[in-house]
Design an enzyme around this catalytic site. Sequence first.
Site, PDB file in Angstrom:
ATOM      1  N   HIS A 143       2.982  -6.178   5.768  1.00 55.93           N
ATOM      2  CA  HIS A 143       4.236  -6.262   6.348  1.00 55.93           C
ATOM      3  C   HIS A 143       3.132  -7.539   6.995  1.00 55.93           C
ATOM      4  O   HIS A 143       4.053  -7.366   9.301  1.00 55.93           O
ATOM      5  CB  HIS A 143       3.834  -4.912   7.059  1.00 55.93           C
ATOM      6  N   ASP A 180       4.643  -0.832  -3.737  1.00 58.73           N
ATOM      7  CA  ASP A 180       3.951  -0.588  -2.904  1.00 58.73           C
ATOM      8  C   ASP A 180       5.327   0.348  -2.134  1.00 58.73           C
ATOM      9  O   ASP A 180       6.908   0.476  -1.617  1.00 58.73           O
ATOM     10  CB  ASP A 180       3.843  -1.176  -1.361  1.00 58.73           C
ATOM     11  N   HIS A 182       6.597   1.111   0.816  1.00 57.60           N
ATOM     12  CA  HIS A 182       6.663   0.596   2.477  1.00 57.60           C
ATOM     13  C   HIS A 182       7.506  -1.059   1.815  1.00 57.60           C
ATOM     14  O   HIS A 182       6.533  -1.472   0.868  1.00 57.60           O
ATOM     15  CB  HIS A 182       6.008   0.290   3.168  1.00 57.60           C
ATOM     16  N   ASP A 260       0.477   4.621  -2.813  1.00 58.75           N
ATOM     17  CA  ASP A 260       1.175   5.344  -1.934  1.00 58.75           C
ATOM     18  C   ASP A 260       2.562   5.769  -2.514  1.00 58.75           C
ATOM     19  O   ASP A 260       3.260   6.572  -1.605  1.00 58.75           O
ATOM     20  CB  ASP A 260       1.244   4.627  -0.586  1.00 58.75           C
TER      21      ASP A 260
HETATM   22 ZN   LIG Z   1       2.797   0.895   1.027  1.00 57.66          ZN
END
Ligand SMILES: [Zn+2]
Length: 327
Positions: A143, A180, A182, A260
């Site tokens: 991120h 992941d 996200h 995750d």
């Molecule tokens: Zn993540």
Amino acid sequence: MKRNIGVILILLSVVPCAAEGQSRESPKMPIVFSPRYDISFMGLEKLHPFDTTKYGKIYRHLVKMGIPRSVFHTPTKEYLASLKSSRVVAEIAELAPLSLLPNGFLQWRLLLPMKYAAGGTMLGAELALKHGWSINLSGGYHHAKAESGGGFCFFADIPMAVHRLRKDNPAMTFLIVDLDVHQGNGYESIFQDDPSIHIFDVYNRLNYPADEEVKRYIDFNFPVEPGIRDKEYLALIERELNAAVRQTQPDILIYLAGTDIFEEDPLGGMNISEQGIIRRDEMVFQVALDNQVPILMVLSGGYSTKSADIVGKSLENILRNVIRLHV
Ligand SMILES: [Zn+2]
């Protein structure tokens, strides 16, 4: 003579770290770890959902499996020094959100582990080219953008590793496989339309960061429904990843193996079992190896208390059944 050297190089490349074994005390394996990866704030870290000591737990799992402590690579001072070199510092200064830089204590406790982890990803990228595969037992801060951080990501380790490899190999092409839960909006924002970077991203479409602006830079874009289960998820990866690797024929595959996606993860929202994660990681490694593409695996997110255990088991499975390591 040249042919002989070629043969020797091929032999060396299939024996894990044989080349280094000749020049150093013990043969090394392309797995990167530093005891400094773990983050602790004298107990305060327990307030954060992230298991900040998961890296050491994963390391101990591998040691218990029979891998000697002496064969792990560590991001050395040379790597940290390279983080300080003027060129890279300029990059970090851009990549790390200066406004978010905490005070000295936090810097020591939080940023230093992440700095080591970013150095580990850079080292891991070099090891992957040398040995065909490598694993950094941390990293994958996807991120972190050029002008701002977020989601616990201060250093854009993937762009930094890409930058480092490109110094010696300017024409290299990359396939980033981000599994992941996200969206990897940090490096997506940094690389944008860079033609030598291909991005494959599977993420929960309703989860953070839902960064619509940079989604257009994802070449293989798979926003999936929250609650997706093993069968559908694994079928998607099996079908699409092989095709993406064949289509792009990258010089290296960088795999963000976030756990995750786990059904018990407090931040994920997907419904993937432990066995599903182990199978997923094995599939990605196998696709890379089958296509003779060097693979660097980094860990990314994973916020369940079971995350370290799952990663440990998954790495053990990869090392035993894909790499066929005998320990
Ligand atoms: Zn993540």
